[in-house]
Design a protein around this motif. Structure first.
Motif, PDB file in Angstrom:
ATOM      1  N   VAL A  58      49.181  99.155  60.729  1.00  9.64           N
ATOM      2  CA  VAL A  58      48.029  98.413  61.242  1.00  9.64           C
ATOM      3  C   VAL A  58      46.988  99.405  61.768  1.00  9.64           C
ATOM      4  O   VAL A  58      47.318 100.330  62.523  1.00  9.64           O
ATOM      5  CB  VAL A  58      48.460  97.442  62.356  1.00  9.64           C
ATOM      6  N   LYS A  59      45.752  99.248  61.308  1.00  9.23           N
ATOM      7  CA  LYS A  59      44.662 100.166  61.649  1.00  9.23           C
ATOM      8  C   LYS A  59      45.004 101.605  61.259  1.00  9.23           C
ATOM      9  O   LYS A  59      44.612 102.570  61.918  1.00  9.23           O
ATOM     10  CB  LYS A  59      44.307 100.078  63.138  1.00  9.23           C
ATOM     11  N   GLY A  60      45.710 101.707  60.132  1.00  7.08           N
ATOM     12  CA  GLY A  60      46.139 103.018  59.665  1.00  7.08           C
ATOM     13  C   GLY A  60      45.011 103.937  59.271  1.00  7.08           C
ATOM     14  O   GLY A  60      45.180 105.164  59.252  1.00  7.08           O
ATOM     15  N   ASP A  61      43.830 103.352  58.956  1.00  3.89           N
ATOM     16  CA  ASP A  61      42.692 104.199  58.582  1.00  3.89           C
ATOM     17  C   ASP A  61      42.150 104.993  59.757  1.00  3.89           C
ATOM     18  O   ASP A  61      41.344 105.901  59.569  1.00  3.89           O
ATOM     19  CB  ASP A  61      41.583 103.376  57.922  1.00  3.89           C
ATOM     20  N   GLY A  62      42.586 104.669  60.955  1.00  4.52           N
ATOM     21  CA  GLY A  62      42.219 105.460  62.124  1.00  4.52           C
ATOM     22  C   GLY A  62      43.378 106.294  62.640  1.00  4.52           C
ATOM     23  O   GLY A  62      43.274 106.908  63.708  1.00  4.52           O
ATOM     24  N   ILE A  63      44.485 106.339  61.872  1.00  9.24           N
ATOM     25  CA  ILE A  63      45.686 107.073  62.296  1.00  9.24           C
ATOM     26  C   ILE A  63      46.056 108.177  61.311  1.00  9.24           C
ATOM     27  O   ILE A  63      46.323 109.308  61.717  1.00  9.24           O
ATOM     28  CB  ILE A  63      46.872 106.097  62.466  1.00  9.24           C
ATOM     29  N   TYR A  64      46.074 107.850  60.021  1.00  6.32           N
ATOM     30  CA  TYR A  64      46.508 108.809  58.998  1.00  6.32           C
ATOM     31  C   TYR A  64      45.326 109.258  58.138  1.00  6.32           C
ATOM     32  O   TYR A  64      44.529 108.438  57.667  1.00  6.32           O
ATOM     33  CB  TYR A  64      47.591 108.196  58.115  1.00  6.32           C
ATOM     34  N   ALA A  65      45.258 110.554  57.886  1.00  4.76           N
ATOM     35  CA  ALA A  65      44.142 111.116  57.129  1.00  4.76           C
ATOM     36  C   ALA A  65      44.068 110.555  55.714  1.00  4.76           C
ATOM     37  O   ALA A  65      42.975 110.273  55.212  1.00  4.76           O
ATOM     38  CB  ALA A  65      44.263 112.645  57.075  1.00  4.76           C
ATOM     39  N   ALA A  66      45.219 110.367  55.065  1.00  5.98           N
ATOM     40  CA  ALA A  66      45.202 109.895  53.674  1.00  5.98           C
ATOM     41  C   ALA A  66      44.671 108.465  53.585  1.00  5.98           C
ATOM     42  O   ALA A  66      43.961 108.118  52.637  1.00  5.98           O
ATOM     43  CB  ALA A  66      46.604 109.982  53.067  1.00  5.98           C
ATOM     44  N   ILE A  67      45.003 107.627  54.575  1.00  6.73           N
ATOM     45  CA  ILE A  67      44.469 106.258  54.570  1.00  6.73           C
ATOM     46  C   ILE A  67      42.979 106.281  54.867  1.00  6.73           C
ATOM     47  O   ILE A  67      42.198 105.554  54.242  1.00  6.73           O
ATOM     48  CB  ILE A  67      45.215 105.358  55.576  1.00  6.73           C
ATOM     49  N   ALA A  68      42.562 107.108  55.819  1.00 12.83           N
ATOM     50  CA  ALA A  68      41.131 107.232  56.121  1.00 12.83           C
ATOM     51  C   ALA A  68      40.358 107.696  54.887  1.00 12.83           C
ATOM     52  O   ALA A  68      39.271 107.182  54.586  1.00 12.83           O
ATOM     53  CB  ALA A  68      40.914 108.207  57.277  1.00 12.83           C
ATOM     54  N   ALA A  69      40.921 108.657  54.162  1.00  5.89           N
ATOM     55  CA  ALA A  69      40.267 109.134  52.938  1.00  5.89           C
ATOM     56  C   ALA A  69      40.157 108.020  51.916  1.00  5.89           C
ATOM     57  O   ALA A  69      39.125 107.861  51.249  1.00  5.89           O
ATOM     58  CB  ALA A  69      41.042 110.320  52.364  1.00  5.89           C
ATOM     59  N   ALA A  70      41.217 107.221  51.784  1.00  3.05           N
ATOM     60  CA  ALA A  70      41.185 106.087  50.856  1.00  3.05           C
ATOM     61  C   ALA A  70      40.131 105.073  51.287  1.00  3.05           C
ATOM     62  O   ALA A  70      39.439 104.490  50.449  1.00  3.05           O
ATOM     63  CB  ALA A  70      42.567 105.432  50.780  1.00  3.05           C
ATOM     64  N   SER A  71      39.995 104.862  52.583  1.00  6.40           N
ATOM     65  CA  SER A  71      38.987 103.906  53.061  1.00  6.40           C
ATOM     66  C   SER A  71      37.582 104.378  52.725  1.00  6.40           C
ATOM     67  O   SER A  71      36.712 103.573  52.371  1.00  6.40           O
ATOM     68  CB  SER A  71      39.142 103.672  54.577  1.00  6.40           C
TER      69      SER A  71
END
Length: 212
Positions: A125-138
């Motif tokens: 949950v809210k992984g785009d603010g926790i993990y770099a790979a999810i943030a990059a995907a976002s």
């Protein structure tokens, strides 16, 4: 707080995120990104926390430095047929399937996911603010979808998609009320408040032209 580089250091991880699930028009996009274990960029964050200029600057860096990346999409007709949640997961599956390196583990933004065949996953949950790979995907999902909506705007400028990107802004809803829907609108969504929708349909019937 710095973004985490991975959840499991001993496996190849891909971060996945989507963009556009809450829109009234246009496809839903998703991206899958595998970053090098030592990747770091102090400006990378959830794409919603970044301005447009920074998102596009980061896209260039991500595409240049990622071990692998891909973008998938699901068109409005398919969204209407299978629903937006399934469409978002399908867009992620399409992105994962295009990666030139098969990941061993998936980090998924959100609290649920349809499993990808033979690859385990973890929802965050809210992984785009926790993990770099999810943030990059976002960042990739958001910028590629924005490019797509810019193109649709040229075809239907009255809906101001270059500005609202298909989201349910008052101006977008008013344009629907005045002009009806396009082939890019998601008919399964509540495009207008019920009363306004009925008024539009009655007006279309009187004019003997279809609404929707």
């Amino acid at each position: 707080m710095s973004l985490l580089p991975y959840l499991e250091a001993d496996r190849v991880e891909a971060g996945c995120d989507e963009a556009g699930s809450g829109c009234l028009a246009g496809a839903v996009f998703a991206a899958a990104v595998i970053l090098p274990p030592d990747f770091y960029n102090c400006k990378l964050n959830d794409s919603k926390q970044l301005n447009e200029k920074l998102r596009y600057a980061l896209r260039f860096i991500i595409e240049r430095e990622a071990t692998a990346w891909a973008v998938g999409m699901v068109e409005p007709e398919e969204i209407d047929r299978i629903n937006i949640q399934r469409a978002s997961f399908l867009a992620m599956h399409r992105a994962i399937g295009q990666l030139n390196i098969r990941p061993e583990h998936l980090l998924i933004d959100g609290n649920c996911f349809t499993p990808y065949p033979e690859i385990c996953h973890t929802t965050v949950v809210k992984g785009d603010g926790i993990y770099a790979a999810i943030a990059a995907a976002s960042v990739l999902a958001k910028t590629y979808r924005d490019d797509y909506m810019q193109q649709l705007h040229k075809e239907y400028p009255v809906y101001c998609w270059a500005k609202n990107k298909g989201y349910p802004t008052p101006a977008h809803r008013e344009a629907i009320r005045r002009n009806g829907v396009t082939p890019y609108h998601r008919i399964s969504f509540r495009l207008l408040p019920t009363e306004q929708l009925l008024q539009c349909r009655n007006k279309a019937r009187r004019a003997k032209t279809p609404f929707g």
